[in-house]
Design a protein around this motif. Structure first.
Motif: not given
Length: 300
Positions: A221-225, A289-300
């Motif tokens: 999921r697309t989040g923000y930190f 998959g997960g990711g950090v920074g620019s590695s953006i996964g699918p969002s809803r």
């Protein structure tokens, strides 16, 4: 008698199920799974066994209807969310089936390298140098660095690192970016300025600076930190990160994960923040998959 956590018939909406965390209703809801179809025997008439099955099924439906009616009548007091203060009946849950991996979390603490957040439906990797929480009063904490040390400020015991996870229920904001940016100040204050019992374990924050912020893929999921470097009057200060992303279960409420790492040689490696974030997965879906920074996964 305390009702264990689980999915139960929602008193305010009997056609749905709602997550009971053991003490109160949460905002997680789902539609119940359809009951299995009872086969109809072929022939001139039902056998004795078929009659028994039919009678048992009818009795079960009747009991469920009576229990549902009783819960609805007792839950609606005309003030606020009907049933929001009414606990599910321990002896008659609305759904006898256990939550499935796709719709609700299941404990998997047998895996020594994983910490399970049952309510939010995620697992977090338990890295080397981290442990499950012990003697921690904050129920949101999901892992800590082992052991404690004497706080450099007010009397008390401190930990070099903590990770906590909670559902955002008291905020109507739906933007992970806005939530993370709004949470970071409170997270820093609780960790390094003044804690929940009004102690100042580091004699307060003297300054902070933004280290990094941006979108992040968490459990698909697309989040923000947002990450801050905090300096304190006593001790080396530390790093605080607030990260918000949509849950993959129930009503997909936003989840807030907070990281608090002491700075200096005694604190955990700062890279552990990214490693833990990259390892967060939905319960039952280790391939997401997960990711950090620019590695953006699918969002809803």
């Amino acid at each position: 008698m305390t009702t264990p956590p689980g999915w139960y018939r929602d008193p305010s909406a009997p056609h749905t199920e709602r997550w009971w965390d053991g003490t109160a209703w949460t905002e997680h809801r789902r539609y119940p799974e359809a009951p299995p179809t009872v086969p109809v025997p072929v022939g001139d008439g039902p056998t004795g066994r078929a009659k028994a099955v039919a009678l048992t099924t009818a009795a079960t439906v009747l009991v469920a209807a009576i229990v549902t009616g009783a819960v609805v009548l007792s839950g609606d007091d005309g003030d606020g969310d009907p049933g929001a203060r009414t606990a599910p009946t321990p002896t008659a849950p609305a759904s006898a089936s256990s939550p499935s991996p796709e719709s609700a979390p299941e404990p998997s603490e047998a895996d020594p390298g994983v910490v399970v957040d049952e309510l939010n439906g995620i697992t977090l990797p338990l890295l080397d140098g981290w442990a499950r929480p012990e003697n921690v009063s904050d129920t949101d904490v999901v892992m800590t660095t082992p052991g404690t040390y004497d706080c450099p400020g007010d009397d008390g015991l401190c930990r070099h690192g903590t990770v906590s996870s909670r559902t955002v229920t008291a905020n109507d904001e739906k933007s992970p970016e806005a939530l993370a940016k709004g949470d970071i100040s409170e997270a820093a204050d609780l960790a390094y300025d003044r804690n929940r019992v009004e102690q100042r374990p580091f004699h307060g924050i003297t300054s902070h600076r933004l280290v990094e912020q941006g979108p992040v893929a968490v459990a698909g999921r697309t989040g923000y930190f947002v990450r801050w470097r905090v300096r304190t009057e006593a001790g080396p200060g530390g790093y605080v990160q607030s990260m918000a992303f949509p849950s993959s279960v129930g009503s997909e409420s936003l989840v807030m994960v907070r990281y608090v790492f002491d700075a200096g040689e005694d604190g955990p490696p700062l890279a552990d923040m990214d490693r833990i974030t990259e390892g967060i997965r939905p319960v039952g879906d280790a391939d997401t998959g997960g990711g950090v920074g620019s590695s953006i996964g699918p969002s809803r």
